[in-house]
Design an enzyme around this catalytic site. Structure first.
Site, short mmCIF file in Angstrom:
data_model
loop_
_atom_site.label_atom_id
_atom_site.label_comp_id
_atom_site.label_asym_id
_atom_site.label_seq_id
_atom_site.Cartn_x
_atom_site.Cartn_y
_atom_site.Cartn_z
N TYR A 142 0.82 -1.22 0.00
CA TYR A 142 0.00 0.00 0.00
C TYR A 142 0.86 1.27 0.00
O TYR A 142 0.35 2.37 -0.22
CB TYR A 142 -0.95 0.03 1.21
CG TYR A 142 -2.02 -1.05 1.18
CD1 TYR A 142 -2.37 -1.69 0.00
CD2 TYR A 142 -2.68 -1.42 2.33
CE1 TYR A 142 -3.34 -2.67 -0.03
CE2 TYR A 142 -3.67 -2.40 2.31
CZ TYR A 142 -3.99 -3.03 1.13
OH TYR A 142 -4.96 -3.99 1.10
N LYS A 192 3.70 -15.29 1.41
CA LYS A 192 3.72 -16.16 0.23
C LYS A 192 5.18 -16.34 -0.18
O LYS A 192 5.61 -15.88 -1.26
CB LYS A 192 2.90 -15.51 -0.90
CG LYS A 192 1.41 -15.45 -0.62
CD LYS A 192 0.68 -16.72 -0.97
CE LYS A 192 0.59 -16.90 -2.48
NZ LYS A 192 -0.04 -18.20 -2.84
N ASP A 225 -2.53 -18.00 1.51
CA ASP A 225 -3.75 -18.57 0.92
C ASP A 225 -4.20 -19.81 1.70
O ASP A 225 -5.39 -19.99 1.99
CB ASP A 225 -3.54 -18.90 -0.57
CG ASP A 225 -2.27 -19.69 -0.84
OD1 ASP A 225 -1.38 -19.75 0.04
OD2 ASP A 225 -2.14 -20.26 -1.95
N ASP A 249 -4.95 -7.19 5.83
CA ASP A 249 -6.19 -6.48 5.53
C ASP A 249 -7.29 -7.50 5.26
O ASP A 249 -8.39 -7.45 5.83
CB ASP A 249 -5.94 -5.60 4.29
CG ASP A 249 -7.01 -4.56 4.09
OD1 ASP A 249 -7.95 -4.51 4.89
OD2 ASP A 249 -6.92 -3.79 3.11
N ASP A 253 -10.27 -9.14 8.15
CA ASP A 253 -11.70 -9.00 7.88
C ASP A 253 -12.38 -10.36 7.84
O ASP A 253 -13.49 -10.54 8.35
CB ASP A 253 -11.94 -8.28 6.54
CG ASP A 253 -11.99 -6.77 6.72
OD1 ASP A 253 -11.72 -6.29 7.83
OD2 ASP A 253 -12.30 -6.06 5.74
#
Ligand code: NAD
Length: 368
Positions: A142, A192, A225, A249, A253
């Protein structure tokens, strides 16, 4: 240690409404448990814009940098939608996070048994769930450069860059290990590393911090993942999860929604330790200013009250009192008390915002 200082920034919409209930809780701890806070209140967001023409006055920012903890309600509202970007209420919140350098974002996913039916997962999967996602908040994709949309040949290309320094990974890893020591003593780091070099560095650095400083904490690694799948399959296998800004992020959630309503979700953002050893800290509910229900007494104050419980635990070293507050909330819910957002079954009359605050104070009173 002297009196603990707390800056309260109620903000906009339902922010001030839920904060009134938090003040009742703070007063109760002052009168009954000897927790004497030096509380100051100030403006942020649209309320600050209305008073000062800026979403965060410099004096408020200076106060935030000088207290033990900041507790914020929510900012924003349709009234401010057409303001210049730099004056929007959210800019006040972003300035606080940036200038306090809050790099470690704590998002608990905690399931109150009385609300287990609210989850989209089976009750046995979520009942008793208590995990903490630690998301790196100030770096990663970001913020990385280069970024932008450029033209190559006859088409446009969107670019963002994932970039992490070792020191950025080290400090958020420390934050996760410190938390784990106060909880279930387990950290799972997610990245990852199979496809991203930043993931390889992340894994190596977390391992290095672990071996050098926290070998007593159990550490595991998971690809993000696979972690997302495991969070939905059997979330109780986790205690603390530490991950980067982007994965955090999404994963925070996902984890939060395992447990039900937005009106129940607290958060904390922590920075480097101050001179007194406490981390710079901002506590806030995950929800926004909820303009659709503002002013109607319908807001659930529990997310904000739970944010204060996090402050008790992580800024003020009052873990026992934080447990007391959380248990009192559990007791109120298990007796069937519900605000509007928690209505599932027929025939329950919802409590107002202040009704829920009063019920929690009553439950606190019988806890001693
Ligand atoms: P929101 O979280 O304010 O509301 C989403 C929905 O959840 C609404 O239906 C609302 O009524 C409900 N809800 C939220 N909190 C609740 C509570 N405590 N009790 C009961 N119901 C609750 O999100 P939104 O509608 O997308 O945004 C509204 C405003 O809030 C916007 O201006 C947005 O920019 C701002 N916002 C601020 C923050 C923050 O201050 N951290 C976070 C998100 C959104």
């Amino acid at each position: 240690m002297g009196k603990s200082s707390l800056l309260i920034l109620p903000g906009d919409g339902i922010g001030p409404e839920v904060m009134v209930e938090v003040r009742k809780i703070i007063d109760w701890f002052g009168s009954n448990r000897g927790l004497d806070f030096d509380v100051t209140e100030d403006l942020v967001g649209g309320a600050a814009y209305d008073a000062h023409g800026t979403p965060l006055h410099d004096e408020t920012m200076a106060k935030a940098l000088n207290v033990d903890a900041v507790l914020l309600g929510a900012v924003g509202g349709p009234k401010y939608d057409n303001l210049d970007f730099s004056l929007k209420p959210e800019r006040g919140l972003l300035r606080l996070r940036k200038e306090m350098d809050l790099y470690s974002n704590l998002r608990p996913a905690q399931c109150f048994d009385a609300l287990a039916d609210f989850s989209s997962l089976k009750t046995e999967v979520v009942s008793g769930l208590d995990i903490m996602i630690v998301r790196e908040l100030t770096s990663g994709i970001y913020f990385g450069e280069p970024r932008g949309i450029i033209t190559e040949g006859n088409e446009r290309v969107g670019i963002n860059t994932q970039r992490y320094t070792e020191s950025e990974i080290e400090r958020v890893a420390r934050s996760a290990f410190e938390l784990a020591k106060r909880r279930g003593n387990k950290v799972c780091s997610m990245e990852k590393a199979n496809v991203m070099e930043s993931g390889v560095l992340w894994r190596e650095t977390v391992d290095k911090v672990h071996q050098a400083e926290y070998s007593e904490v159990e550490l595991s690694h998971m690809y993000a993942d696979a972690g997302a799948m495991q969070l939905c399959r059997w979330p109780k296998q986790f205690d603390v999860i530490v991950t980067d800004n982007l994965f955090g992020d999404i994963l925070s959630d996902t984890a939060a929604m395992l447990t039900g309503s937005l009106g129940m979700l607290p958060s904390a953002s922590l920075g480097a330790p101050m001179e007194n050893g406490r981390p710079k800290a901002l506590y806030e509910p995950v929800h926004g200013s909820a303009p659709d229900i503002a002013g109607q007494g319908k807001a659930n104050p529990i997310a904000c009250i739970l944010s204060f419980a996090m402050a008790l635990r992580y800024s003020f070293d009052e873990g026992v009192e934080a447990d007391r507050l959380e248990q009192s909330i559990e007791n109120v819910l298990s007796k069937g008390a519900r605000t509007h957002d928690l209505l599932g079954e027929e025939g329950i009359t919802p409590l107002s915002t202040s009704g829920m605050g009063d019920a929690i104070v009553e439950a606190l009173a019988v806890s001693i």
